[in-house]
Scaffold this motif. Sequence first.
Motif, mmCIF file in Angstrom:
data_model
loop_
_atom_site.group_PDB
_atom_site.id
_atom_site.type_symbol
_atom_site.label_atom_id
_atom_site.label_comp_id
_atom_site.label_asym_id
_atom_site.label_seq_id
_atom_site.Cartn_x
_atom_site.Cartn_y
_atom_site.Cartn_z
ATOM 1 N N CYS A 155 20.549 13.563 36.771
ATOM 2 C CA CYS A 155 21.474 14.114 35.772
ATOM 3 C C CYS A 155 20.698 15.162 34.969
ATOM 4 C CB CYS A 155 22.002 12.993 34.879
ATOM 5 S SG CYS A 155 23.439 13.436 33.865
ATOM 6 N N LEU A 200 24.378 19.032 33.732
ATOM 7 C CA LEU A 200 24.974 18.826 32.410
ATOM 8 C C LEU A 200 25.607 20.098 31.864
ATOM 9 C CD1 LEU A 200 22.231 16.583 30.768
ATOM 10 C CD2 LEU A 200 24.552 15.881 31.385
ATOM 11 N N ALA A 229 32.715 20.159 33.957
ATOM 12 C CA ALA A 229 32.900 18.755 34.332
ATOM 13 C C ALA A 229 34.179 18.577 35.126
ATOM 14 C CB ALA A 229 32.944 17.889 33.085
ATOM 15 N N THR A 230 34.162 17.629 36.040
ATOM 16 C CA THR A 230 35.367 17.259 36.772
ATOM 17 C C THR A 230 35.949 15.995 36.145
ATOM 18 O OG1 THR A 230 34.233 15.813 38.339
ATOM 19 C CG2 THR A 230 34.320 18.175 38.869
ATOM 20 N N GLN A 275 33.991 12.966 37.165
ATOM 21 C CA GLN A 275 32.780 12.721 36.388
ATOM 22 C C GLN A 275 33.116 12.055 35.050
ATOM 23 O OE1 GLN A 275 31.372 16.793 36.428
ATOM 24 N NE2 GLN A 275 29.680 16.263 37.828
ATOM 25 N N ILE A 276 34.210 12.477 34.439
ATOM 26 C CA ILE A 276 34.629 11.869 33.173
ATOM 27 C C ILE A 276 34.970 10.406 33.380
ATOM 28 C CG2 ILE A 276 36.267 11.969 31.268
ATOM 29 C CD1 ILE A 276 34.250 14.327 31.532
ATOM 30 N N ALA A 309 38.510 15.753 31.579
ATOM 31 C CA ALA A 309 37.612 16.799 31.091
ATOM 32 C C ALA A 309 38.384 17.766 30.200
ATOM 33 C CB ALA A 309 36.984 17.543 32.270
ATOM 34 N N THR A 354 31.614 21.981 29.322
ATOM 35 C CA THR A 354 30.533 21.484 30.169
ATOM 36 C C THR A 354 30.531 19.959 30.244
ATOM 37 O OG1 THR A 354 28.954 21.311 28.344
ATOM 38 C CG2 THR A 354 29.109 23.447 29.473
ATOM 39 N N LEU A 355 29.803 19.471 31.233
ATOM 40 C CA LEU A 355 29.639 18.021 31.357
ATOM 41 C C LEU A 355 28.916 17.473 30.129
ATOM 42 C CD1 LEU A 355 29.844 15.406 33.002
ATOM 43 C CD2 LEU A 355 27.686 16.044 34.121
ATOM 44 N N ARG A 356 27.947 18.206 29.622
ATOM 45 C CA ARG A 356 27.198 17.775 28.451
ATOM 46 C C ARG A 356 28.134 17.577 27.248
ATOM 47 N NH1 ARG A 356 21.844 18.486 27.683
ATOM 48 N NH2 ARG A 356 21.779 20.224 29.155
ATOM 49 N N ASN A 408 31.349 17.026 27.271
ATOM 50 C CA ASN A 408 32.224 15.879 27.500
ATOM 51 C C ASN A 408 31.467 14.564 27.361
ATOM 52 O OD1 ASN A 408 35.095 16.716 28.520
ATOM 53 N ND2 ASN A 408 33.689 18.172 29.472
ATOM 54 N N LEU A 409 30.201 14.559 27.783
ATOM 55 C CA LEU A 409 29.378 13.368 27.654
ATOM 56 C C LEU A 409 29.201 13.001 26.183
ATOM 57 C CD1 LEU A 409 27.505 11.269 29.065
ATOM 58 C CD2 LEU A 409 25.649 12.937 28.810
#
Length: 258
Positions: free
Chosen positions: A63, A68, A72-73, A76-77, A129, A133-135, A137-138
């Motif tokens: 990861c 990150l 994001a998909t 992934q969420i 999402a 970005t994935l970051r 959303n994280l």
Amino acid sequence: MGSPTGTPIDEDRTMEEEDMTVRELWDRTHSALLPWTRVPVADLHARCTEAVTAALAALWGGCDDALLDAPATDGQIHAIVAAQRAYGLGWRDAVLGDVTADARAARLGNGPGGVWTPAEHWNHGRGRAFRPTLRGNLEFFAMHPWAAELENLRAVRCAVEASSADPRTTLALLFRTAWTGKADRRQGWDDAEWWQYLGVGALASWAVVALGLPADDPASAGSAVEEAAEAVSPSGWTWTGTGLPDGFLEAAFAALDV
């Protein structure tokens, strides 16, 4: 080996659980959660995010920053939410011990803030999402799931400590502080009542426990304070005043018989 009563141990424990009262479980829950009110909320979230990120790295084989910082998909969420849920349930059960099992056996509901909710019923959806970005959303989805309830307990603890545990002084400070904390953001909040935004019911419930006030069910005591808030609020009144509505504190004291 049998129990001293001559009843098989498993049956003996079941009988004890069924005799468990709501107030006893509230008291035990309060004692277990109270030390965590001294952990800053940012640290709570950071610990949860760290654990979720580690789980994702194990699932995805890494990861790193490239991942990150990419879009994001929804898949992934869903993975983030599943890991956050597992962390939250593990944290809850480690902190509360037998409380959740006892509440379930005694059929006493989901408890304050849902902390007694059985794992199979604790489902807040899978999420989608919505940040670039994935970051990002994280950071949103991997927050500590019990932080809000711990904030309620923290507010009550601070009020109790600042007022030498005097019930009226504690409650007055608690509700006035809650109002002040929301005052700078209250404009335009007209989709719910002011006492709902302040969480008056939850604060009153935990105050009953922290102060040792007599109440078989603290949640019912909290509902009584919400009803008092509604009764003294002028029609259509939300956040137009400069403070708590006139008469609210006295009505709250009367509802809790203090």
